[in-house]
Design a protein around this motif. Structure first.
Motif, short mmCIF file in Angstrom:
data_model
loop_
_atom_site.label_atom_id
_atom_site.label_comp_id
_atom_site.label_asym_id
_atom_site.label_seq_id
_atom_site.Cartn_x
_atom_site.Cartn_y
_atom_site.Cartn_z
N GLY A 38 0.78 -1.22 0.00
CA GLY A 38 0.00 0.00 0.00
C GLY A 38 0.82 1.28 0.00
N HIS A 39 2.13 1.17 -0.24
CA HIS A 39 3.00 2.34 -0.24
C HIS A 39 2.54 3.35 -1.28
N SER A 40 2.69 4.62 -0.99
CA SER A 40 2.38 5.67 -1.96
C SER A 40 3.28 5.52 -3.18
N PRO A 41 2.76 5.86 -4.36
CA PRO A 41 3.59 5.72 -5.57
C PRO A 41 4.74 6.72 -5.60
N PHE A 42 5.90 6.24 -6.01
CA PHE A 42 7.04 7.11 -6.28
C PHE A 42 8.09 6.32 -7.05
N MET A 43 9.02 7.05 -7.65
CA MET A 43 10.13 6.44 -8.36
C MET A 43 11.40 7.12 -7.88
N THR A 44 12.46 6.34 -7.72
CA THR A 44 13.73 6.89 -7.27
C THR A 44 14.88 6.11 -7.87
N THR A 45 16.05 6.69 -7.85
CA THR A 45 17.24 5.96 -8.26
C THR A 45 17.75 5.16 -7.06
N PHE A 64 22.87 -7.81 -3.58
CA PHE A 64 23.63 -6.60 -3.84
C PHE A 64 23.19 -6.04 -5.18
N VAL A 65 22.90 -4.74 -5.22
CA VAL A 65 22.58 -4.07 -6.48
C VAL A 65 23.57 -2.93 -6.70
N ARG A 66 23.90 -2.73 -7.97
CA ARG A 66 24.78 -1.61 -8.32
C ARG A 66 23.97 -0.67 -9.19
N GLY A 67 23.33 0.29 -8.54
CA GLY A 67 22.58 1.30 -9.25
C GLY A 67 21.31 0.78 -9.89
N GLU A 82 21.20 -2.07 -12.46
CA GLU A 82 22.29 -2.19 -13.43
C GLU A 82 22.97 -3.53 -13.27
N GLN A 83 23.11 -3.98 -12.03
CA GLN A 83 23.71 -5.27 -11.72
C GLN A 83 23.07 -5.76 -10.43
N ALA A 84 22.80 -7.06 -10.33
CA ALA A 84 22.23 -7.64 -9.12
C ALA A 84 22.85 -9.01 -8.88
N GLN A 124 32.03 1.82 -5.79
CA GLN A 124 31.10 0.72 -6.03
C GLN A 124 31.69 -0.60 -5.53
N LEU A 125 32.96 -0.83 -5.79
CA LEU A 125 33.60 -2.06 -5.32
C LEU A 125 33.61 -2.12 -3.79
#
Length: 137
Positions: A38-45, A64-67, A82-84, A124-125
């Motif tokens: 039920g979270h409010s809609p939003f988009m983020t990086t 682990f995600v990279r971006g 970008e990577q998972a 990132q590393l």
């Protein structure tokens, strides 16, 4: 027990996880956020870090995600990364060697732009390495 919602984590290579989740903690670019049904809609990086997914039944998946981008809505959450990589597949010794190489690249950079790119890779590393040795998990 918390109600579930649809969660998908997608990388360019594959669908990494598609589950009914009760909670997802995401490393957003403006700070970590927790998604519940039920979270409010939003988009983020998304910044490099670990996504922690509590699936229905209580099992916790750590990836682990990279971006990437996170798209939240009352119906669910989708992360396009970008990577998972599942945390249990990360190898600390390999990452430590890559960090050492990246540190040398930063030190040897000939221009500000080359140094910025090398520093970004190093950061990132380091985030990947931190994911291989989680505190309190």
């Amino acid at each position: 027990m918390a109600e579930g919602f649809k969660f998908e984590l997608v990388s360019p290579a594959r669908l990494v996880l598609s589950e009914e989740a009760t909670q997802v903690v995401v490393p957003g670019s403006e700070g970590d956020f927790t998604m519940l049904k039920g979270h409010s809609p939003f988009m983020t990086t998304v910044r490099p870090g670990v996504v922690e997914v509590t699936v229905s039944g209580g099992r916790i998946a750590r990836i682990f995600v990279r971006g990437g981008f996170a798209d939240a809505s009352p119906a669910g959450l989708t992360i396009l990364a970008e990577q998972a990589i599942p945390v249990e597949e990360l190898k600390a010794d390999v990452i430590a060697r890559e960090i050492q190489d990246a540190e040398e690249d930063v030190a040897d950079a000939s221009t500000d732009e080359v140094k910025r790119v090398a520093q970004e890779k190093l950061d990132q590393l380091r985030a990947v390495f931190a994911a291989t040795t989680p505190a309190g998990h």
